[in-house]
Design a protein around this motif. Sequence first.
Motif, PDB file in Angstrom:
ATOM      1  N   UNK A   9       0.820  -1.223   0.000  1.00 45.01           N
ATOM      2  CA  UNK A   9       0.000   0.000   0.000  1.00 45.01           C
ATOM      3  C   UNK A   9       0.850   1.268   0.000  1.00 45.01           C
ATOM      4  N   UNK A  10       1.636   1.482   1.054  1.00 44.44           N
ATOM      5  CA  UNK A  10       2.450   2.700   1.143  1.00 44.44           C
ATOM      6  C   UNK A  10       3.597   2.634   0.137  1.00 44.44           C
ATOM      7  N   UNK A  11       3.649   3.627  -0.746  1.00 42.21           N
ATOM      8  CA  UNK A  11       4.682   3.646  -1.776  1.00 42.21           C
ATOM      9  C   UNK A  11       4.288   2.907  -3.032  1.00 42.21           C
ATOM     10  N   UNK A  12       3.143   2.224  -2.999  1.00 45.54           N
ATOM     11  CA  UNK A  12       2.644   1.511  -4.170  1.00 45.54           C
ATOM     12  C   UNK A  12       1.335   2.134  -4.658  1.00 45.54           C
ATOM     13  N   UNK A  41      18.519  17.848  11.867  1.00 41.28           N
ATOM     14  CA  UNK A  41      17.679  18.077  10.699  1.00 41.28           C
ATOM     15  C   UNK A  41      17.614  16.795   9.877  1.00 41.28           C
ATOM     16  N   UNK A  42      16.489  16.559   9.239  1.00 47.56           N
ATOM     17  CA  UNK A  42      16.310  15.377   8.400  1.00 47.56           C
ATOM     18  C   UNK A  42      15.960  15.793   6.981  1.00 47.56           C
ATOM     19  N   UNK A  43      16.681  15.261   6.011  1.00 49.27           N
ATOM     20  CA  UNK A  43      16.263  15.382   4.614  1.00 49.27           C
ATOM     21  C   UNK A  43      15.095  14.429   4.390  1.00 49.27           C
ATOM     22  N   UNK A  44      14.277  14.719   3.385  1.00 51.08           N
ATOM     23  CA  UNK A  44      13.124  13.855   3.120  1.00 51.08           C
ATOM     24  C   UNK A  44      13.540  12.401   2.906  1.00 51.08           C
ATOM     25  N   UNK A  45      14.678  12.205   2.215  1.00 48.22           N
ATOM     26  CA  UNK A  45      15.128  10.839   1.935  1.00 48.22           C
ATOM     27  C   UNK A  45      15.503  10.093   3.210  1.00 48.22           C
ATOM     28  N   UNK A  46      15.947  10.837   4.234  1.00 50.20           N
ATOM     29  CA  UNK A  46      16.294  10.202   5.508  1.00 50.20           C
ATOM     30  C   UNK A  46      15.052   9.805   6.297  1.00 50.20           C
ATOM     31  N   UNK A  47      13.931  10.357   5.940  1.00 48.02           N
ATOM     32  CA  UNK A  47      12.654   9.986   6.567  1.00 48.02           C
ATOM     33  C   UNK A  47      11.963   8.896   5.760  1.00 48.02           C
ATOM     34  N   UNK A  48      11.881   9.093   4.446  1.00 47.00           N
ATOM     35  CA  UNK A  48      11.135   8.150   3.607  1.00 47.00           C
ATOM     36  C   UNK A  48      11.794   6.779   3.526  1.00 47.00           C
ATOM     37  N   UNK A  49      13.092   6.692   3.851  1.00 45.84           N
ATOM     38  CA  UNK A  49      13.779   5.398   3.772  1.00 45.84           C
ATOM     39  C   UNK A  49      13.187   4.371   4.724  1.00 45.84           C
ATOM     40  N   UNK A  50      12.450   4.828   5.762  1.00 43.67           N
ATOM     41  CA  UNK A  50      11.870   3.910   6.737  1.00 43.67           C
ATOM     42  C   UNK A  50      10.488   3.426   6.322  1.00 43.67           C
ATOM     43  N   UNK A  51       9.926   4.025   5.297  1.00 41.68           N
ATOM     44  CA  UNK A  51       8.615   3.596   4.838  1.00 41.68           C
ATOM     45  C   UNK A  51       8.708   2.210   4.202  1.00 41.68           C
ATOM     46  N   UNK A  52       7.780   1.355   4.550  1.00 42.91           N
ATOM     47  CA  UNK A  52       7.791  -0.009   4.047  1.00 42.91           C
ATOM     48  C   UNK A  52       8.233  -1.024   5.076  1.00 42.91           C
ATOM     49  N   UNK A 114      -1.855  -5.942   1.380  1.00 48.44           N
ATOM     50  CA  UNK A 114      -0.881  -6.461   2.349  1.00 48.44           C
ATOM     51  C   UNK A 114       0.092  -5.346   2.712  1.00 48.44           C
ATOM     52  N   UNK A 115       0.070  -4.942   3.980  1.00 46.94           N
ATOM     53  CA  UNK A 115       0.897  -3.817   4.415  1.00 46.94           C
ATOM     54  C   UNK A 115       1.552  -4.106   5.758  1.00 46.94           C
ATOM     55  N   UNK A 116       2.723  -3.512   5.955  1.00 42.63           N
ATOM     56  CA  UNK A 116       3.409  -3.582   7.241  1.00 42.63           C
ATOM     57  C   UNK A 116       2.857  -2.551   8.223  1.00 42.63           C
ATOM     58  N   UNK A 117       1.605  -2.201   8.089  1.00 43.09           N
ATOM     59  CA  UNK A 117       1.008  -1.145   8.911  1.00 43.09           C
ATOM     60  C   UNK A 117       0.289  -1.732  10.118  1.00 43.09           C
ATOM     61  N   UNK A 118      -0.288  -0.830  10.914  1.00 48.09           N
ATOM     62  CA  UNK A 118      -1.110  -1.225  12.049  1.00 48.09           C
ATOM     63  C   UNK A 118      -2.577  -1.249  11.631  1.00 48.09           C
ATOM     64  N   UNK A 119      -3.390  -1.935  12.422  1.00 48.95           N
ATOM     65  CA  UNK A 119      -4.791  -2.130  12.069  1.00 48.95           C
ATOM     66  C   UNK A 119      -5.563  -0.810  12.003  1.00 48.95           C
ATOM     67  N   UNK A 120      -5.304   0.107  12.946  1.00 56.40           N
ATOM     68  CA  UNK A 120      -6.026   1.383  12.953  1.00 56.40           C
ATOM     69  C   UNK A 120      -5.714   2.192  11.690  1.00 56.40           C
ATOM     70  N   UNK A 121      -4.472   2.115  11.250  1.00 57.89           N
ATOM     71  CA  UNK A 121      -4.048   2.817  10.029  1.00 57.89           C
ATOM     72  C   UNK A 121      -4.760   2.231   8.815  1.00 57.89           C
ATOM     73  N   UNK A 122      -4.774   0.912   8.723  1.00 54.96           N
ATOM     74  CA  UNK A 122      -5.457   0.251   7.613  1.00 54.96           C
ATOM     75  C   UNK A 122      -6.943   0.597   7.611  1.00 54.96           C
ATOM     76  N   UNK A 170       9.472  -1.919  -2.141  1.00 54.74           N
ATOM     77  CA  UNK A 170      10.644  -2.134  -1.292  1.00 54.74           C
ATOM     78  C   UNK A 170      11.183  -3.557  -1.449  1.00 54.74           C
ATOM     79  N   UNK A 171      12.436  -3.730  -1.038  1.00 53.98           N
ATOM     80  CA  UNK A 171      13.068  -5.051  -1.095  1.00 53.98           C
ATOM     81  C   UNK A 171      12.292  -6.075  -0.279  1.00 53.98           C
ATOM     82  N   UNK A 172      11.694  -5.624   0.835  1.00 57.17           N
ATOM     83  CA  UNK A 172      10.918  -6.550   1.662  1.00 57.17           C
ATOM     84  C   UNK A 172       9.722  -7.110   0.898  1.00 57.17           C
TER      85      UNK A 172
END
Length: 222
Positions: A9-12, A41-52, A114-122, A170-172
Amino acid sequence: MQDYIILDYDGTLHDTMHIYKKAFLEAYAWLVQEGRAKEREFADAQISCWLGYNSRVMWDAFMPELEESFKLQASSMIGESMVRQIADGRAVLYPGAREAMDGLREQGFRLIFLSNCKEAYMKAHRACFGLDTYFDAFYCCETYQFIPKSEIIPKIIKDNPGRYLAAGDRATDYEAASQNQIPFIGCTYGFGTTEELICAQRLANDVSDLPKCAEKLLHLSI
């Protein structure tokens, strides 16, 4: 035989940074306030890398030295912030995502979430975007105590016997499909790197490419 496609879902389908960045920065600011992290400070790429990643894997990799209670609290803060933002209308699907899902269904695919998310988010996304219109079944990692997607897929196949494809950014996602001998579409427009998706059988450079990639991949797998 029924054809299914397992969609991350996220990123797809969902352009997650619209709500994740704010939630991440809020949680990190709280950790700084609590003396558990240094200001930075965080660049966007340093934040988005954790998505997935699921939340447990993310925090163990991002701040392995952080006490477990603070990891859990920060994770909850991010989840709650994102759910609030969804309710406020801040969540955004990629342009063309609905049309891509319609296209897949018109080709005869049944869609599996199919997502690595939590139920409330889904649940929040199902309500916000009317996802039940598109998907035949929903699975998230929290329901299964945050086990890897590769271990959830056999449960999906048992529940929904048929022929499968999968797509994700993502690779996962690739590893989960590969470990279950499922042909995979890599979504290069998401949050993964080119290297993560190099072994994908097909690459979608835009969400609108998904139906075309799925049709070609299904013919090859028959």
